[in-house]
Design a protein around this motif. Structure first.
Motif, PDB file in Angstrom:
ATOM      1  N   SER A  15       0.834  -1.207   0.000  1.00 52.69           N
ATOM      2  CA  SER A  15       0.000   0.000   0.000  1.00 52.69           C
ATOM      3  C   SER A  15       0.854   1.235   0.000  1.00 52.69           C
ATOM      4  O   SER A  15       0.571   2.215  -0.701  1.00 52.69           O
ATOM      5  CB  SER A  15      -0.916  -0.009   1.218  1.00 52.69           C
ATOM      6  OG  SER A  15      -1.685  -1.156   1.210  1.00 52.69           O
ATOM      7  N   ARG A  18       2.318   2.033  -3.498  1.00 56.36           N
ATOM      8  CA  ARG A  18       1.328   2.605  -4.403  1.00 56.36           C
ATOM      9  C   ARG A  18       1.086   4.061  -4.069  1.00 56.36           C
ATOM     10  O   ARG A  18       0.978   4.913  -4.952  1.00 56.36           O
ATOM     11  CB  ARG A  18       0.033   1.823  -4.337  1.00 56.36           C
ATOM     12  CG  ARG A  18       0.173   0.400  -4.896  1.00 56.36           C
ATOM     13  CD  ARG A  18      -1.083  -0.397  -4.671  1.00 56.36           C
ATOM     14  NE  ARG A  18      -2.208   0.260  -5.330  1.00 56.36           N
ATOM     15  CZ  ARG A  18      -3.480  -0.144  -5.188  1.00 56.36           C
ATOM     16  NH1 ARG A  18      -3.743  -1.151  -4.428  1.00 56.36           N
ATOM     17  NH2 ARG A  18      -4.434   0.497  -5.834  1.00 56.36           N
ATOM     18  N   PHE A  56     -10.402   1.021   0.313  1.00 54.11           N
ATOM     19  CA  PHE A  56      -8.987   0.708   0.200  1.00 54.11           C
ATOM     20  C   PHE A  56      -8.707  -0.687   0.712  1.00 54.11           C
ATOM     21  O   PHE A  56      -7.941  -1.456   0.119  1.00 54.11           O
ATOM     22  CB  PHE A  56      -8.196   1.756   0.976  1.00 54.11           C
ATOM     23  CG  PHE A  56      -6.688   1.605   0.853  1.00 54.11           C
ATOM     24  CD1 PHE A  56      -5.876   1.793   1.942  1.00 54.11           C
ATOM     25  CD2 PHE A  56      -6.108   1.257  -0.349  1.00 54.11           C
ATOM     26  CE1 PHE A  56      -4.510   1.642   1.825  1.00 54.11           C
ATOM     27  CE2 PHE A  56      -4.753   1.110  -0.465  1.00 54.11           C
ATOM     28  CZ  PHE A  56      -3.930   1.301   0.629  1.00 54.11           C
ATOM     29  N   ILE A  60      -7.019  -3.994  -1.236  1.00 51.12           N
ATOM     30  CA  ILE A  60      -5.902  -4.776  -0.703  1.00 51.12           C
ATOM     31  C   ILE A  60      -6.258  -6.240  -0.641  1.00 51.12           C
ATOM     32  O   ILE A  60      -5.470  -7.107  -1.046  1.00 51.12           O
ATOM     33  CB  ILE A  60      -5.499  -4.255   0.678  1.00 51.12           C
ATOM     34  CG1 ILE A  60      -4.935  -2.839   0.564  1.00 51.12           C
ATOM     35  CG2 ILE A  60      -4.466  -5.166   1.330  1.00 51.12           C
ATOM     36  CD1 ILE A  60      -4.646  -2.188   1.901  1.00 51.12           C
TER      37      ILE A  60
END
Length: 535
Positions: A15, A18, A56, A60
């Motif tokens: 994460s 990104r 989010f 993931i």
């Protein structure tokens, strides 16, 4: 560091990479700006869950599921320091942002050293070790168990790692939201409103009808409508209360509802009843009756009269006249008339008797008003007799097998013959034994019955012949009991008849000098007793 922390490490590293690329506009960072590996959960800060963090987290989890399905792939040199494998991009917006000049990642997983990314890939041992750790973590990672796990130490976790610098604060929900509970279908209950309404209506109508009926009845009683206008004179005894006067008015036929009359007197507050002679009519209204009851009347002088046991009705009338209470003729007429008392209803009276109510004037001491009405005097005497005939006495009368009239008749004879309660019980047993054996003893042969004819009846009738009454009263002439009482007995004589001694005596005689009684079961014994008594 626990297995769960290592698994979460991997996800967070991906994460962070990104986010760094998005922040740098799609270019790889230089050497000093290289993303820092997250070795421990202390390097992140959790925020409050919101919609963006939930989305989010979903991204993931989706990427993790893709990686778990693929075979193990070698990490490129560019991604070795970040500790994650290449992944397929599903988000179009994200693909467009990373398409231009992105030399950090390639589809073949190669190093990409010419892109100037500034990543040091010279440490092969470190790359291999990191790759091995991540592979082991992927094998051991159980997403469902992680998602379903409840962390009881969330508060401590947040407090410890809330100040980590140079990292964007991630906000995501570590727990699955509970599925909404299904609403239970409510059972439709039957509508009973119609039934309940009908029942209430019926009850209201019934109560209204009853109240209307009672109101009419009470109204008629209150104003004396349809009642007689007959004038009734009677005496109100000294000490009479509003409660007892209501019963007296009911007994006299003035009112029909003593309870209502008591309530009216109580509510009006006019309860001070004045004693004395009073004249009322049944058609009078309640207020008029109450006004008469509390009105002051002339105070009458009283006199005390004592009637002894066995006194005749004629002698009692003469005594009342002599004392100035009322005339003898008025008394005899009133006393031999029906006064409405309960005991009078069961009397089997004969028109052949001299006085029909002889025997029912209970001997006692009375207080009368001078110059009073005969009806008041009679009511007081009869009330006393009814009070003396208690339920216990009436049960004994029923047990004896005789009527009240027969009991009083025999008691009047016993009263005249005997002088003491003991002798009364023995004399009563003699007469009862003779009555139970009428074949051998058809007649009672009592002297006092003959004297009643020759003395009382003769005195009452004057010069008129009394021979017609001899066969009615004298037990030497009539069979069994006489036609009626020969006097007014007291309670001892009445109880002697109801509870006599159990004997075989059929004869008795008294000594004319000493008054001693001699009893015998046979005629021979009786003859011997007569000699003892001086006959």
């Amino acid at each position: 560091m626990s297995d769960k922390d290592i698994d979460l490490n991997k996800i967070l590293n991906e994460s962070f990479s990104r986010l760094d690329k998005l922040a740098d506009g799609g270019t790889a960072s230089s050497g000093d700006d290289k993303p820092k590996d997250v070795k421990d959960l202390s390097e992140i800060t959790l925020g409050t869950p919101n919609i963006a963090s939930a989305q989010f987290k979903a991204d993931i989890i989706s990427e993790q599921e893709e990686n778990s399905d693929d075979d193990e792939q070698p990490l490129s040199d560019d991604t070795a320091d970040y500790g994650y494998a290449d992944e397929e991009v599903y988000d179009e917006e994200y693909a467009e942002e990373t398409a231009d000049g992105d030399d950090v990642y390639d589809n073949n997983g190669e190093n990409g050293s010419d892109g100037g990314d500034g990543i040091d890939n010279s440490d092969d041992d470190y790359q291999d070790d990191e790759y091995d750790d991540d592979s082991d973590q992927n094998d051991e990672y159980d997403e469902d168990s992680y998602r379903d796990e409840d962390y009881d130490e969330d508060d401590d976790f947040i407090e410890e790692y809330k100040d980590v610098p140079n990292r964007p604060q991630l906000e995501f929900n570590m727990h699955d939201e509970k599925a909404p509970k299904k609403k239970k279908k409510r059972k439709v209950k039957p509508n009973n409103s119609v039934f309940v309404g009908s029942l209430v209506t019926i009850i209201v109508i019934a109560v209204s009808f009853i109240l209307s009926f009672l109101s009419i009845q009470f109204g008629v009683e209150y104003i004396g409508l349809t009642r007689s206008d007959e004038s009734i004179t009677f005496d109100i005894p000294e000490g009479t209360t509003y409660s007892t006067v209501a019963d007296l008015l009911y007994q006299k036929g003035i009112i029909e509802n003593p309870t209502l009359f008591k309530a009216v007197m109580k509510i009006s507050g006019r309860t001070n009843v004045v004693s004395g002679s009073i004249t009322l009519s049944p058609n009078m209204t309640y207020p008029s009756i109450i006004a008469e009851l509390i009105r002051s009347r002339k105070v009458y002088e009283t006199v005390t009269v004592t009637f002894t046991e066995g006194i005749s009705l004629y002698s009692a009338a003469r005594m009342l006249e002599d004392e100035g209470v009322c005339s003898a003729s008025d008394f005899l007429e009133a006393f031999n008339s029906d006064s409405g008392f309960d005991f009078e209803k069961d009397l089997d009276l004969s028109d052949q008797t001299l006085y029909k109510m002889e025997g029912f004037m209970f001997p006692d001491t009375y207080e009368f008003y001078l110059g009073d009405e005969a009806e008041n005097v009679v009511n007081k005497i009869k009330q006393n007799f009814q009070d003396k005939m208690s339920p216990e006495i009436m049960k004994l009368v029923e047990k004896s097998g005789m009527s009240l009239y027969e009991v009083i008749t025999l008691a009047s004879i016993v009263q005249a013959e005997a002088d003491t309660p003991d002798n009364m019980k023995l004399v009563a047993s003699v007469f009862l034994n003779r009555l139970s054996n009428k074949e051998e003893f058809p007649q009672l042969q009592s002297d006092v019955t003959y004297f009643y004819v020759t003395n009382t009846i003769a005195a009452a009738l004057g010069n008129t012949s009394v021979s017609s009454y001899e066969y009615l009263y004298s037990t030497y002439s009539c069979y069994g009991l006489p036609i009626g009482p020969i006097g007014n007995p007291g309670m001892d004589a009445i109880l002697a008849v109801l509870e006599p001694e159990e004997t075989t005596f059929c004869y008795f005689v008294t000594d004319s000098v000493t008054g001693e009684f001699y009893y015998a079961s046979t005629y021979e014994e009786h003859q011997a007793n007569c000699e003892k008594a001086g006959y």
